[in-house]
Motif scaffolding. Structure first.
Motif, PDB file in Angstrom:
ATOM      1  N   GLY A 180       0.814  -1.220   0.000  1.00 20.33           N
ATOM      2  CA  GLY A 180       0.000   0.000   0.000  1.00 20.33           C
ATOM      3  C   GLY A 180       0.840   1.258   0.000  1.00 20.33           C
ATOM      4  O   GLY A 180       0.492   2.242   0.644  1.00 20.33           O
ATOM      5  N   SER A 181       1.938   1.228  -0.730  1.00 21.58           N
ATOM      6  CA  SER A 181       2.867   2.358  -0.754  1.00 21.58           C
ATOM      7  C   SER A 181       3.333   2.614  -2.173  1.00 21.58           C
ATOM      8  O   SER A 181       4.032   1.788  -2.750  1.00 21.58           O
ATOM      9  CB  SER A 181       4.082   2.066   0.143  1.00 21.58           C
ATOM     10  OG  SER A 181       5.105   3.012  -0.069  1.00 21.58           O
ATOM     11  N   ASN A 182       2.955   3.759  -2.721  1.00 17.32           N
ATOM     12  CA  ASN A 182       3.483   4.179  -4.022  1.00 17.32           C
ATOM     13  C   ASN A 182       4.710   5.051  -3.761  1.00 17.32           C
ATOM     14  O   ASN A 182       4.718   6.260  -3.986  1.00 17.32           O
ATOM     15  CB  ASN A 182       2.426   4.943  -4.805  1.00 17.32           C
ATOM     16  CG  ASN A 182       2.887   5.295  -6.208  1.00 17.32           C
ATOM     17  OD1 ASN A 182       3.903   4.800  -6.688  1.00 17.32           O
ATOM     18  ND2 ASN A 182       2.139   6.168  -6.874  1.00 17.32           N
ATOM     19  N   ALA A 183       5.754   4.417  -3.231  1.00 14.28           N
ATOM     20  CA  ALA A 183       6.932   5.151  -2.773  1.00 14.28           C
ATOM     21  C   ALA A 183       7.604   5.934  -3.885  1.00 14.28           C
ATOM     22  O   ALA A 183       8.213   6.977  -3.635  1.00 14.28           O
ATOM     23  CB  ALA A 183       7.923   4.182  -2.135  1.00 14.28           C
ATOM     24  N   ALA A 184       7.522   5.466  -5.122  1.00 13.13           N
ATOM     25  CA  ALA A 184       8.159   6.173  -6.232  1.00 13.13           C
ATOM     26  C   ALA A 184       7.627   7.599  -6.361  1.00 13.13           C
ATOM     27  O   ALA A 184       8.362   8.507  -6.762  1.00 13.13           O
ATOM     28  CB  ALA A 184       7.940   5.418  -7.537  1.00 13.13           C
ATOM     29  N   TRP A 185       6.373   7.807  -6.007  1.00 12.55           N
ATOM     30  CA  TRP A 185       5.773   9.127  -6.073  1.00 12.55           C
ATOM     31  C   TRP A 185       5.660   9.802  -4.712  1.00 12.55           C
ATOM     32  O   TRP A 185       5.789  11.016  -4.610  1.00 12.55           O
ATOM     33  CB  TRP A 185       4.371   9.039  -6.708  1.00 12.55           C
ATOM     34  CG  TRP A 185       4.407   9.024  -8.202  1.00 12.55           C
ATOM     35  CD1 TRP A 185       5.452   8.686  -9.004  1.00 12.55           C
ATOM     36  CD2 TRP A 185       3.321   9.359  -9.075  1.00 12.55           C
ATOM     37  NE1 TRP A 185       5.105   8.794 -10.322  1.00 12.55           N
ATOM     38  CE2 TRP A 185       3.808   9.200 -10.401  1.00 12.55           C
ATOM     39  CE3 TRP A 185       2.017   9.759  -8.875  1.00 12.55           C
ATOM     40  CZ2 TRP A 185       2.991   9.449 -11.519  1.00 12.55           C
ATOM     41  CZ3 TRP A 185       1.204  10.001  -9.979  1.00 12.55           C
ATOM     42  CH2 TRP A 185       1.696   9.848 -11.290  1.00 12.55           C
ATOM     43  N   CYS A 186       5.381   9.024  -3.672  1.00  9.99           N
ATOM     44  CA  CYS A 186       5.075   9.623  -2.368  1.00  9.99           C
ATOM     45  C   CYS A 186       6.287   9.730  -1.443  1.00  9.99           C
ATOM     46  O   CYS A 186       6.303  10.579  -0.558  1.00  9.99           O
ATOM     47  CB  CYS A 186       3.974   8.821  -1.673  1.00  9.99           C
ATOM     48  SG  CYS A 186       2.431   8.774  -2.601  1.00  9.99           S
ATOM     49  N   VAL A 208       5.901  -5.527  -4.611  1.00 10.61           N
ATOM     50  CA  VAL A 208       4.923  -4.460  -4.378  1.00 10.61           C
ATOM     51  C   VAL A 208       3.536  -5.080  -4.285  1.00 10.61           C
ATOM     52  O   VAL A 208       3.116  -5.841  -5.179  1.00 10.61           O
ATOM     53  CB  VAL A 208       4.957  -3.408  -5.500  1.00 10.61           C
ATOM     54  CG1 VAL A 208       3.867  -2.363  -5.275  1.00 10.61           C
ATOM     55  CG2 VAL A 208       6.331  -2.744  -5.560  1.00 10.61           C
ATOM     56  N   ILE A 209       2.845  -4.787  -3.183  1.00  9.07           N
ATOM     57  CA  ILE A 209       1.491  -5.292  -2.956  1.00  9.07           C
ATOM     58  C   ILE A 209       0.559  -4.093  -2.981  1.00  9.07           C
ATOM     59  O   ILE A 209       0.595  -3.243  -2.084  1.00  9.07           O
ATOM     60  CB  ILE A 209       1.406  -6.040  -1.611  1.00  9.07           C
ATOM     61  CG1 ILE A 209       2.373  -7.238  -1.622  1.00  9.07           C
ATOM     62  CG2 ILE A 209      -0.013  -6.492  -1.323  1.00  9.07           C
ATOM     63  CD1 ILE A 209       2.553  -7.901  -0.270  1.00  9.07           C
ATOM     64  N   THR A 214       1.054   1.029  -9.836  1.00  6.78           N
ATOM     65  CA  THR A 214       1.564   2.389  -9.703  1.00  6.78           C
ATOM     66  C   THR A 214       2.961   2.492 -10.303  1.00  6.78           C
ATOM     67  O   THR A 214       3.547   1.502 -10.757  1.00  6.78           O
ATOM     68  CB  THR A 214       1.617   2.787  -8.223  1.00  6.78           C
ATOM     69  OG1 THR A 214       2.596   1.959  -7.562  1.00  6.78           O
ATOM     70  CG2 THR A 214       0.267   2.610  -7.556  1.00  6.78           C
ATOM     71  N   ALA A 215       3.503   3.688 -10.254  1.00  9.72           N
ATOM     72  CA  ALA A 215       4.867   3.907 -10.740  1.00  9.72           C
ATOM     73  C   ALA A 215       5.867   3.032  -9.986  1.00  9.72           C
ATOM     74  O   ALA A 215       6.884   2.612 -10.555  1.00  9.72           O
ATOM     75  CB  ALA A 215       5.240   5.385 -10.586  1.00  9.72           C
ATOM     76  N   GLY A 674      -3.993   3.029 -16.831  1.00  5.68           N
ATOM     77  CA  GLY A 674      -3.438   1.722 -17.114  1.00  5.68           C
ATOM     78  C   GLY A 674      -3.148   0.880 -15.902  1.00  5.68           C
ATOM     79  O   GLY A 674      -2.749  -0.270 -16.029  1.00  5.68           O
ATOM     80  N   GLY A 675      -3.367   1.420 -14.711  1.00  9.31           N
ATOM     81  CA  GLY A 675      -3.017   0.659 -13.516  1.00  9.31           C
ATOM     82  C   GLY A 675      -4.172   0.369 -12.594  1.00  9.31           C
ATOM     83  O   GLY A 675      -3.970  -0.128 -11.487  1.00  9.31           O
ATOM     84  N   ILE A 676      -5.399   0.650 -13.031  1.00  9.34           N
ATOM     85  CA  ILE A 676      -6.554   0.500 -12.152  1.00  9.34           C
ATOM     86  C   ILE A 676      -7.301  -0.780 -12.510  1.00  9.34           C
ATOM     87  O   ILE A 676      -7.519  -1.081 -13.686  1.00  9.34           O
ATOM     88  CB  ILE A 676      -7.489   1.733 -12.266  1.00  9.34           C
ATOM     89  CG1 ILE A 676      -8.410   1.838 -11.053  1.00  9.34           C
ATOM     90  CG2 ILE A 676      -8.246   1.747 -13.558  1.00  9.34           C
ATOM     91  CD1 ILE A 676      -7.763   2.447  -9.863  1.00  9.34           C
TER      92      ILE A 676
END
Length: 913
Positions: A180-186, A208-209, A214-215, A674-676
């Motif tokens: 639950g972490s989009n670390a690349a963006w956040c 990645v879970i 995401t990115a 594309g990721g949903i």
């Protein structure tokens, strides 16, 4: 930046401070440039970032101007108008009204709602006032919305809110699991540390879970797109798998834990069969088993989790299901392993240290513990002490609406946008007897309902400390003079407290507050009855600092001990001694029975709304919205939906749609990112009534909360979607502010030399020229006015030129596919329009090849999509590094690297076809 509105710097010398955005806590070097603007770069000596900054941090210099600042105290008069008043009048009014309400209705009739944007010293004073002097625990924080489930999970497992790992562990681990972490963006600087390790140690794995692709997934060795809300099934299944396949650490379990049998029985009951878990989580069985086997075989595992875990009605159980797996394998308290809560705000951790939540006391002591209450009250010598848990964020505003809380003081946050069921927040503020807001920006959704506005210091002006996700305390130092009459938050609170007749609030500066905070952390810590009073949080090594020592303080991780030579020693990772804070010194396995979200999709609301951040914006955009650099990547709110769902529900990519729930509705533009997954939509959290006509996603969000932590269900709201029909689309670029009250739909975004408005309308416009002139305020019939109209396709273009320089332009069409904004943006940087520019404006596209750089991909260097795609094709670029070498794109914070990778793949596939 408007140079006339640039704050005055204290000195030309460089100041070492800390970034005010996410919980990574990057060090920043700030200095004054020759042109009077502020230069910002990463502090190479700061351990958190070692000189690197993400694009938000790099653009901080664009956000320190005084445009829109609240510079003087204001009060609302009987006629409803806000007027400037003297500080004494404002402070007297707040203190008097708070005191009278308390006298008549009791201490629980007042409340504070504070923020992870506050410094630790501000947080400490606010908590001291409410809990130790007013005598109520009705002080909560917007950190309730992002990390309170992690706090609750830590306390259940460890006995205290402890993050056992440090950033170095990400580099030492052989496997990093991001949940639950989009670390690349956040958290891009942390993510780049992970990316670097994968370059130097190719065997290191990243899992990645996340329901969305995401990115962050672009770097992953394995992506598990779990069904939203099924995390506990996934990790209970992992626990069962590990326990029955010889991966448990029996020596550690026997010596240092309690409760395994009960927790394992719950995990085995529903999740012992991986095929069942895969079906419930909607993931491929082979991928699930690959993850389980990799976790079992890899000793050095760090499991990082963020909002996707915490923001749930089962968030605390999700946290404990992760921790259970680390306890079962003994992977805690040692380098390169452990559960890791990646915090969202710059000082969420500092707020936790001083008891900023309604269910906590300062120094990691518990409100429901009589001994802890006695320790804190004795140290403060306070007249009373709150003896029961206060109202948590969502419940607080419900009680305000009900009239039981009659005064609220909001500090450094914007609950009208950020809280779930945000329309209830509006009703609550409208009905509240006294709404006080300490803020930096004057015009916010929340401040529109305030009775008293108190001007606070902003980043660059205020002085204090923050604590990042790895427990590292850093100084945030002032390098700008206080503008107008703005004051430090701690000073404002102390002034009100003293006017209410309270002692204990006489401080000369934040160094004295920090010293009191540090002394309280050490006070009766482990003495007398160590089984009841010991806390790992201990700042004894930082006590006794004078102002000079405080100003020179270097980043350090708690607990901090004082060495024999008088120096302070920090601690990289806690729990290395495997001594936990529970009375028996053991950790707890916590049974986590899996349960789904509180409200499921239904026929009326068939889709599930997920909310979150975008790469270049922050919270409600009161800071990032000022930066043209940051606004260039994603300029307006969007609704990300799967193409098949879009077809099913009659909405089109690029068009507008209305998303609604039983709590509210909003309108934004449809995209297919594309990721949903099917059955879901994603909407970002940042847009508000100042930046868009109707894009507050908080109005829709399910207000159900986790029963343990009180954290809301931001990731799972049943919604419906429908087309938002309009008859025309358009946009305006202008050097002047415009009033758009009569426009059906609009979004405002800051450009470098202009303001951009995206528009859509339902009304029929018979006379485009006259309508455009009225809207843009061009009444001079002799003005240099260019226009073009095509009645066959409903397109219209108008440009106002002043002294051969573009002043405003308006483009309209019956369709949403309008000319490139990036090309037009470049024209505003020109001192004089060329003839080719004028022709291009009428034609609707640039005449010169390459003038349209396309939508921004790399905000750090301002590189557009078209520029990158052209370079890939023309130069045969095949790797991100080659793109960076050619264009610089991706060479700073790296948060655009996943997007560049996608472009490389797309062009390769297109060329093959």
């Amino acid at each position: 930046m408007n140079l006339s509105q640039t704050p005055i710097a204290i000195a030309v010398a460089t100041t070492q401070t800390t970034c005010p955005y996410c919980g990574v806590g990057c060090g920043v070097s700030a200095s004054m440039k020759d042109d009077g603007n502020i230069a910002v770069k990463g502090d190479e000596l700061h351990p958190a970032n070692k000189g690197r900054l993400c694009v938000k941090g790099s653009a901080l210099g664009e956000t320190v101007d005084l445009d829109g600042r609240l510079l003087h105290p204001k009060m609302r008069g009987a006629d409803g108008q806000m007027r400037r008043v003297a500080w004494n009048d404002a402070l007297d009014a707040v203190a008097s009204k708070f005191s009278s309400i308390i006298a008549e209705h009791g201490p629980d009739a007042v409340a504070l709602y504070v923020s992870g944007q506050l410094l630790t010293e501000d947080y400490y004073i606010a908590n001291k006032l409410m809990k130790g002097y007013v005598g109520s625990a009705n002080i909560d924080t917007n950190s309730r919305l992002c990390m309170s489930s992690a706090v609750a999970g830590h306390k259940r497992a460890f006995g205290e809110d402890l993050v056992p790992v440090c950033y170095e562990d990400l580099e030492l681990a052989d496997m990093v699991v991001l949940v639950g972490s989009n670390a690349a963006w956040c958290h891009p600087i942390l993510f780049q540390r992970i990316a670097k390790i994968k370059e130097t140690r190719p065997h290191a794995r990243l899992v990645v879970i996340d329901p969305r692709r995401t990115a962050t997934c672009e770097l992953a060795d394995l992506h598990l797109p779990v069904k939203a809300g099924t995390d506990v099934w996934l990790f209970n299944g992992l626990m069962s798998y590990l326990a029955h396949r010889g991966a448990r650490d029996n020596a550690f379990i026997d010596a240092h834990t309690n409760g395994l049998n009960e927790a394992l029985a719950v995990a085995d009951a529903d999740c012992a069969d991986p095929a069942t878990v895969a079906r419930i989580c909607k993931v491929d069985l082979e991928d699930l088993l690959a993850f389980y086997q990799a976790f079992a075989e890899t000793e050095k595992v760090v499991t990082g989790f963020s909002m996707g875990v915490n923001q749930s009605s089962a968030g605390t159980d999700k946290v404990n299901s992760i921790i259970n797996c680390h306890l079962l394998t003994g992977r805690i308290g040692k380098p390169g392993m452990g559960p890791f809560s990646i915090t969202g705000q710059p000082n969420a951790m500092g707020g936790r240290e001083v008891g900023g939540l309604a269910n906590m006391l300062a120094a990691h002591m518990d409100l429901d513990n009589a001994l802890h209450r006695d320790i804190v009250q004795g140290f403060w010598a306070s007249p009373r002490m709150a003896d029961k848990v206060g109202l948590k964020a969502v419940d607080l505003f419900r009680e305000i609406e009900a009239g039981r809380v009659k005064a609220v003081w909001v500090m450094a946050t914007n609950p009208m946008v950020s809280l779930p069921d945000a329309d209830l927040v509006q009703r609550a503020l409208q009905r509240c007897e006294l709404v006080v807001s300490s803020d930096v920006i004057e015009q916010t959704d929340t401040n529109a309902f305030a009775h008293v506005l108190l001007p606070a210091l902003a980043w660059g002006e205020k002085d204090g400390t923050v604590t990042n996700s790895e427990r590292r305390i850093s100084r945030q130092r002032a390098f700008l003079t206080a503008p107008g009459e703005a004051r430090a938050d701690w000073r404002i609170i102390c002034d009100v407290a003293q006017r209410m007749g309270f002692n204990g609030f006489d401080f000369d500066g934040p160094h004295q507050i920090f010293d009191e905070h540090a002394r309280l952390s050490a006070h009766r810590n482990g003495d007398a009855d160590p089984t009841k009073a010991r806390r790992v949080l201990n700042l004894s090594g930082l006590t006794g600092m004078d102002k000079k020592g405080y100003d020179a303080m270097q980043p350090i991780q708690w607990p901090v001990q004082l060495l024999s030579d008088g120096s302070a020693a920090g601690t990289a990772r806690v729990l290395e001694d495997l001594r936990f804070t529970h009375a028996d010194g053991r950790a707890r396995f916590v049974p986590t029975a899996p349960r789904g979200p509180a409200n499921l999709a239904c026929e009326e609301f068939p889709l599930v709304l997920n909310t979150g951040r975008v790469r270049d914006h922050w919270h409600t955009m009161t800071r990032t919205g000022k930066s043209a650099t940051l606004a260039s990547h994603i300029p307006e709110a969007f609704i990300d939906i799967h193409p098949q769902d879009a077809l099913l529900y009659g909405v089109r990519e690029g068009g507008l749609a209305r998303v609604s729930s039983r709590w509210g509705a909003m309108v934004a533009r449809v995209q297919h990112g594309g990721g949903i997954p099917r059955g879901s939509v994603f909407v970002p959290i940042h847009w508000n009534n100042q930046s868009a006509s109707d894009a507050r996603v908080g109005a829709l969000v399910n207000p159900v909360v986790d029963p343990v932590s009180g954290e809301p269900e931001f990731k799972h709201t049943p919604v419906a979607i429908e087309e938002f029909r309009v008859s025309w689309h358009g946009f305006i670029l202008t050097r002047h502010a415009l009033a758009l009250d009569d426009i059906t739909h609009w979004t405002r975004v800051q450009g470098r030399d202009f303001t951009r408005y995206e528009l859509a309308g339902r009304s029929h416009i018979a006379d485009h020229s006259g309508w455009a002139r009225r809207l843009l305020g061009v009444n001079d019939l002799d003005a240099d006015w260019l226009e073009y109209e095509d009645l066959t396709d409903g397109s219209y273009r108008a440009v106002h030129v002043v002294d051969d320089r573009i002043d405003m332009c308006l483009f309209m069409s019956a369709r949403p596919d309008l000319p490139s904004r990036s090309w037009l943006s470049g024209l505003f940087a020109k001192d004089r329009l060329e003839e080719a520019d004028r022709v291009g404006l009428l034609v609707g596209q640039p005449i010169e090849k390459g003038a349209d750089t396309g939508p921004t991909v790399c905000s750090c260097f301002g590189v557009g999509r078209n520029t990158i795609c052209n370079a890939i094709r023309e130069k045969g670029l095949k790797e991100v590094g080659e793109v960076t070498a050619c264009l610089k794109a991706g060479g700073n914070c790296g948060s655009c690297v996943p997007e560049i990778k996608k472009l490389l793949v797309e062009i390769r596939v297109t060329a093959a076809v």
